[in-house]
Write a protein that holds these residues in place. Sequence first.
Motif, PDB file in Angstrom:
ATOM      1  N   GLN A  21      29.759-115.565  10.497  1.00 45.44           N
ATOM      2  CA  GLN A  21      29.749-115.968  11.576  1.00 45.44           C
ATOM      3  C   GLN A  21      28.695-116.053  12.921  1.00 45.44           C
ATOM      4  OE1 GLN A  21      32.753-114.963  14.429  1.00 45.44           O
ATOM      5  NE2 GLN A  21      32.527-116.751  16.330  1.00 45.44           N
ATOM      6  N   ASP A  22      27.793-117.295  13.181  1.00 47.38           N
ATOM      7  CA  ASP A  22      26.218-117.117  14.125  1.00 47.38           C
ATOM      8  C   ASP A  22      26.580-118.213  15.042  1.00 47.38           C
ATOM      9  OD1 ASP A  22      26.601-120.235  14.148  1.00 47.38           O
ATOM     10  OD2 ASP A  22      25.878-120.120  12.475  1.00 47.38           O
ATOM     11  N   GLN A  23      25.925-118.141  16.106  1.00 47.02           N
ATOM     12  CA  GLN A  23      26.061-118.131  17.514  1.00 47.02           C
ATOM     13  C   GLN A  23      25.065-119.187  17.595  1.00 47.02           C
ATOM     14  OE1 GLN A  23      25.511-114.803  19.934  1.00 47.02           O
ATOM     15  NE2 GLN A  23      27.555-114.998  20.847  1.00 47.02           N
TER      16      GLN A  23
ATOM     17  N   TYR B  95      23.120-132.541   0.861  1.00 45.25           N
ATOM     18  CA  TYR B  95      23.941-132.771   2.078  1.00 45.25           C
ATOM     19  C   TYR B  95      23.291-132.239   3.404  1.00 45.25           C
ATOM     20  CZ  TYR B  95      26.417-135.352   5.113  1.00 45.25           C
ATOM     21  OH  TYR B  95      27.192-136.587   6.248  1.00 45.25           O
ATOM     22  N   ARG B  96      22.238-132.618   3.677  1.00 46.28           N
ATOM     23  CA  ARG B  96      21.907-132.098   5.232  1.00 46.28           C
ATOM     24  C   ARG B  96      22.376-133.208   6.096  1.00 46.28           C
ATOM     25  NH1 ARG B  96      15.628-130.321   5.321  1.00 46.28           N
ATOM     26  NH2 ARG B  96      16.566-128.633   5.767  1.00 46.28           N
ATOM     27  N   VAL B  97      22.777-132.241   7.177  1.00 37.61           N
ATOM     28  CA  VAL B  97      23.076-132.701   8.616  1.00 37.61           C
ATOM     29  C   VAL B  97      22.125-133.888   9.388  1.00 37.61           C
ATOM     30  CG1 VAL B  97      24.113-132.413  10.684  1.00 37.61           C
ATOM     31  CG2 VAL B  97      25.392-131.333   9.044  1.00 37.61           C
TER      32      VAL B  97
ATOM     33  N   GLY C  57      21.700-124.922  -1.063  1.00 32.70           N
ATOM     34  CA  GLY C  57      22.719-123.931  -0.651  1.00 32.70           C
ATOM     35  C   GLY C  57      23.927-123.378  -0.692  1.00 32.70           C
ATOM     36  N   LEU C  58      24.117-124.660   0.180  1.00 25.56           N
ATOM     37  CA  LEU C  58      25.940-124.141   0.191  1.00 25.56           C
ATOM     38  C   LEU C  58      26.856-124.912  -0.449  1.00 25.56           C
ATOM     39  CD1 LEU C  58      26.744-125.504   4.182  1.00 25.56           C
ATOM     40  CD2 LEU C  58      26.681-123.264   3.089  1.00 25.56           C
ATOM     41  N   SER C  59      25.962-126.193  -1.735  1.00 23.42           N
ATOM     42  CA  SER C  59      26.666-126.631  -2.463  1.00 23.42           C
ATOM     43  C   SER C  59      26.370-124.841  -3.708  1.00 23.42           C
ATOM     44  CB  SER C  59      26.649-127.824  -3.148  1.00 23.42           C
ATOM     45  OG  SER C  59      25.465-127.274  -4.267  1.00 23.42           O
TER      46      SER C  59
ATOM     47  N   LYS D 108      18.387-119.493  10.211  1.00 26.23           N
ATOM     48  CA  LYS D 108      17.721-121.138  10.055  1.00 26.23           C
ATOM     49  C   LYS D 108      18.596-121.706  10.972  1.00 26.23           C
ATOM     50  CE  LYS D 108      17.808-123.269   6.413  1.00 26.23           C
ATOM     51  NZ  LYS D 108      17.650-123.531   4.700  1.00 26.23           N
ATOM     52  N   TYR D 109      20.001-122.105  11.381  1.00 29.55           N
ATOM     53  CA  TYR D 109      19.903-122.626  12.145  1.00 29.55           C
ATOM     54  C   TYR D 109      20.591-122.270  12.974  1.00 29.55           C
ATOM     55  CZ  TYR D 109      19.819-125.594   8.447  1.00 29.55           C
ATOM     56  OH  TYR D 109      19.713-126.354   6.913  1.00 29.55           O
ATOM     57  N   SER D 110      20.422-120.669  13.895  1.00 32.93           N
ATOM     58  CA  SER D 110      19.948-120.323  15.241  1.00 32.93           C
ATOM     59  C   SER D 110      18.397-120.234  15.742  1.00 32.93           C
ATOM     60  CB  SER D 110      21.269-119.352  15.193  1.00 32.93           C
ATOM     61  OG  SER D 110      22.101-118.609  14.217  1.00 32.93           O
TER      62      SER D 110
ATOM     63  N   ASP E  65      21.186-117.109   5.352  1.00 35.09           N
ATOM     64  CA  ASP E  65      19.700-117.385   5.543  1.00 35.09           C
ATOM     65  C   ASP E  65      20.109-118.357   6.849  1.00 35.09           C
ATOM     66  OD1 ASP E  65      16.859-118.197   5.146  1.00 35.09           O
ATOM     67  OD2 ASP E  65      17.687-119.397   2.957  1.00 35.09           O
ATOM     68  N   ASN E  66      21.351-119.942   5.843  1.00 39.48           N
ATOM     69  CA  ASN E  66      21.557-120.929   6.911  1.00 39.48           C
ATOM     70  C   ASN E  66      21.569-120.314   8.560  1.00 39.48           C
ATOM     71  OD1 ASN E  66      21.480-122.935   5.005  1.00 39.48           O
ATOM     72  ND2 ASN E  66      23.150-122.977   4.620  1.00 39.48           N
ATOM     73  N   ALA E  67      22.559-118.720   8.308  1.00 32.80           N
ATOM     74  CA  ALA E  67      23.266-118.735   9.972  1.00 32.80           C
ATOM     75  C   ALA E  67      21.895-118.312  10.707  1.00 32.80           C
ATOM     76  CB  ALA E  67      23.785-117.230   9.857  1.00 32.80           C
TER      77      ALA E  67
ATOM     78  N   GLY F 277      14.734-127.125   3.486  1.00 30.30           N
ATOM     79  CA  GLY F 277      15.612-126.420   2.467  1.00 30.30           C
ATOM     80  C   GLY F 277      16.175-128.344   1.452  1.00 30.30           C
ATOM     81  N   THR F 278      17.235-128.028   0.980  1.00 26.06           N
ATOM     82  CA  THR F 278      17.363-128.461   0.155  1.00 26.06           C
ATOM     83  C   THR F 278      18.315-129.668   0.194  1.00 26.06           C
ATOM     84  OG1 THR F 278      17.657-127.116  -1.421  1.00 26.06           O
ATOM     85  CG2 THR F 278      15.070-128.167  -1.338  1.00 26.06           C
ATOM     86  N   GLY F 279      19.567-128.902   0.904  1.00 27.22           N
ATOM     87  CA  GLY F 279      20.785-129.061   0.460  1.00 27.22           C
ATOM     88  C   GLY F 279      21.585-128.218  -0.151  1.00 27.22           C
TER      89      GLY F 279
HETATM   90  P1  ADP Z   1      20.183-126.958   3.549  1.00 28.50           P
HETATM   91  O1  ADP Z   1      19.594-126.180   2.226  1.00 28.50           O
HETATM   92  O2  ADP Z   1      19.704-127.732   4.317  1.00 28.50           O
HETATM   93  O3  ADP Z   1      19.711-125.789   4.315  1.00 28.50           O
HETATM   94  P2  ADP Z   1      23.004-126.507   2.720  1.00 28.50           P
HETATM   95  O4  ADP Z   1      23.896-126.370   1.773  1.00 28.50           O
HETATM   96  O5  ADP Z   1      22.665-125.353   2.902  1.00 28.50           O
HETATM   97  O6  ADP Z   1      21.275-127.341   2.707  1.00 28.50           O
HETATM   98  O7  ADP Z   1      22.983-126.748   3.963  1.00 28.50           O
HETATM   99  C1  ADP Z   1      23.533-128.106   4.476  1.00 28.50           C
HETATM  100  C2  ADP Z   1      23.642-128.546   5.439  1.00 28.50           C
HETATM  101  O8  ADP Z   1      25.205-127.427   6.396  1.00 28.50           O
HETATM  102  C3  ADP Z   1      22.349-127.877   6.363  1.00 28.50           C
HETATM  103  O9  ADP Z   1      21.293-129.131   6.407  1.00 28.50           O
HETATM  104  C4  ADP Z   1      23.130-127.928   7.734  1.00 28.50           C
HETATM  105  O10 ADP Z   1      22.696-128.874   8.604  1.00 28.50           O
HETATM  106  C5  ADP Z   1      24.325-127.041   7.764  1.00 28.50           C
HETATM  107  N1  ADP Z   1      24.807-126.201   7.420  1.00 28.50           N
HETATM  108  C6  ADP Z   1      24.545-125.076   6.810  1.00 28.50           C
HETATM  109  N2  ADP Z   1      24.532-123.598   7.814  1.00 28.50           N
HETATM  110  C7  ADP Z   1      25.114-123.948   8.779  1.00 28.50           C
HETATM  111  C8  ADP Z   1      24.927-122.979  10.017  1.00 28.50           C
HETATM  112  N3  ADP Z   1      25.295-122.053   9.608  1.00 28.50           N
HETATM  113  N4  ADP Z   1      24.863-123.425  11.185  1.00 28.50           N
HETATM  114  C9  ADP Z   1      24.781-124.981  11.341  1.00 28.50           C
HETATM  115  N5  ADP Z   1      24.472-125.837  10.665  1.00 28.50           N
HETATM  116  C10 ADP Z   1      24.755-125.430   8.964  1.00 28.50           C
END
Ligand code: ADP
Length: 815
Positions: free
Chosen positions: A618-620, A637-639, A653-655, A594-596, A590-592, A649-651
């Motif tokens: 891995q994404d581009q 945490y969200r960048v 997913g990765l946690s 979303k952030y591409s 989903d992130n891969a 997003g809620t920040g």
């Molecule tokens: P979110 O709900 O914001 O996606 P995540 O915990 O999944 O929360 O991710 C945290 C932050 O890490 C995201 O806000 C995003 O900025 C960054 N991030 C996660 N995965 C990627 C990715 N594949 N490419 C670039 N940034 C990413």
Amino acid sequence: MKTYYNEKKEKFLSLFRGLLLFTALLLVKFDIIPPISQSIFNIFLIISSVYILITTVFPIYKYSLFYKYEIFSAIDVIIVAILVYLTGGISSDLYLFLIFPIVSSAFRYDFRSAILSAILVTLIFTLFGIVQGINIILSSTYIRVIELGIIAIILALFLNYIGRESLRLEQKINEMKIFSEIIKTVNSSLETKEVLSLILESAVKLLGADGGTIFLKDKETGDLIFEKAIGEKGELLEGKKLSKGEGVVGWVVENGSPVIINNPQKDPRFSSYYDKLSGFKTGSIICVPLKVEDEVLGAIEIINSNRNRKFTDYDLDMLMNLAYETSIALNKALLYSQVNLEREKMKKILENVGDGLVILDGRKRLSMFNNVASEIFQLSFGQAGKRCTEVLKCRNLSGEIMCSECPLDKMVFQGLSLMQYEMKVWNGEKEIILGCNLSGTWEGRKVTNFILALRDISLAKELDRMKSEFVANVSHELKTPLTAIKGYSELLMKMNLPPERVRNYYQIIYKESERLTQLVNDLLEVSRIESGRIELKKDMVEIRKIIKERATFFQTRTSKHTIVLQFPEYPTFVLGDSARLTQVFHNLLDNAIKYSPNGGNVWVRVADKMEDILIEVQDQGVGIPPEHLPHIFDRFYRVDSSLRKSTSGTGLGLSIVKSIVEAHGGKISATSKVGEGTTFTIRLPRRFSLVDPLTGTLSLPYFFPILWREMYKTQGPFAFGKISYEFEGLISDNVRKNTVYNLANRLKERLKPNDLIGHGFDRFYLFTRTVMDIEEKISHIPLGDIGALKVHFKFLSSVNSSIEEVVKVINEDFQ
Ligand code: ADP
């Protein structure tokens, strides 16, 4: 009384004596006082001149052999006596020269030699009379004898009296000199060890003793520690202990009074143990306590060997004085070292506390700071003493320099003792927010020190910010589907719509409520993880299958992205919770995507490393700036980027991903390049042992990878079989184990090298290149009276099946 050797005086005396004797000799030589026999006088002149010259020019008195005044005086008396005899004996005009040795002895304050000389001189004179046949008593010469004797004795007594007094004075001056020297050096030193060495050395020197020891009392146990020892093998004693009350020293310390023991072997307090240890023979002891007011700090003990003299009360007085003066210095040194220790302790504590600490003096100059503070403000030791405006550079939360509204000034102005505030500083890399606790020490209306305790609260602030942003986000996320649901249901209720539209609206409502459910589930999941409750339903999970399923799910939703799967050809199993692992790959994919935003490839790679399974996603896409990379697994945490606003997003997913991976005993990491893409790497352990300990066969998670590898490698004919077994009746655990063990052995016997046998819970799997002609077979093996073993043997694949067919059959069987 102790006689002090005075080099200057001795030199003068030698010279005077030499001159006097020479004058006498010259008087005779030049016939002013004619000798009886010129030739005998000449021999005497040579011998005595040589003696006088040597003893005058050469400082012979320095050597202990000649350091006996009695010998000197006697020789001098004899020389003068011969001279007097050679110039007429009783009637010689040189007779008064005989007084000289008496004078010189008396001058040395050596009463004994003076009296001895006087008696000797009188005797000689009387002897001359006898030799010369003159009756001294009857002739008038007796007057000379009486004259000589009286003058000699009066001179001896008088000079000796003056000498004694001046000696006493001189001795006192000398002692005072040594004393003031000692006290000066002792007072100038604050090092306990140094003070003790000085005291002891001086005491031993002052008393001309053979050795000495200083003991200090251990305040807690009362033991006496040999702090410093001088004398033969003194270093052997240093650091040793006497227990409370032991020995002469113990007695002195306990009673607080001094003691002289001139016969230690007979004293019950004396212990000969240390004599035995050092080989020293104690002849006399003098021991005084080191006291400050009523507190005994220790004792000083001075000893003489049995070859040296005994101690006197005078020695005791002297040592008491020394002990009194020095115990004050010692007390000071002890207090100083105690304070120093405390200070060192405090310094260490302050240096190592987790909070920053800065101490400024009343004029706001830097006087102390700890490691954390030096990191925060980038301080170096050279900056101590500088004004705070130069070195601290504090800013308020709006980023302006705080000096015009300095909290220190405010504290003084308002007379506060404690203040709390927040400020910002630049630590060379980034801006940090500090929580400050300022306190001051007051002297009247003046602050003498400002104590500033600092805590880096940037993270807490950031988390606070993130949490409120998260609440806003969640509300927004919840609101979107809710608005849709509400809107469409209103439409449905209020309007009469064609069935087509109604169906469509229901579908939308359903989808939105599903999204809502998902969101709520996510939140619940996080709260569960936060409270440390993740329960895994562990099973054999084929990781390729899960990823393939999620990849298909996402691929159908995007045309901009291509999900590329790079897997081993054979199934890859881990022991894990398939639903949770699905969530891991769901979030990562989903992130891969979303952030591409510009699309591109998304690679998912699985590599089988036997012990671990390595998975990469891995994404581009946009990538993650390096300063954010360490935080992306943090909750909420969200960048910060332009994408943040446009992506939902809620920040969380990765946690969630990280917690699940770690609950499986795995690890996750990320590498990224801004503008090029991001790679997440997961390492999941298989967590199985290679060989089943009971049967000696491969355990299934190892069996399968090896099996697939072998199958794909050989490509030749092989067969794959399954032997499942079932126990019937009441079979004990032991019999069960034995039976499985025997069964495994019988199967192994029939296999060729390189064939495989794997063991599952209730079955064995066989992989063999020698095709066995065994049809499907079921056998019952009786096990004792009450039960039996039912074994079901079946070849799952025939030699002619293709590899894909075999894998399919095995996978199905395994399900
Ligand atoms: P979110 O709900 O914001 O996606 P995540 O915990 O999944 O929360 O991710 C945290 C932050 O890490 C995201 O806000 C995003 O900025 C960054 N991030 C996660 N995965 C990627 C990715 N594949 N490419 C670039 N940034 C990413």
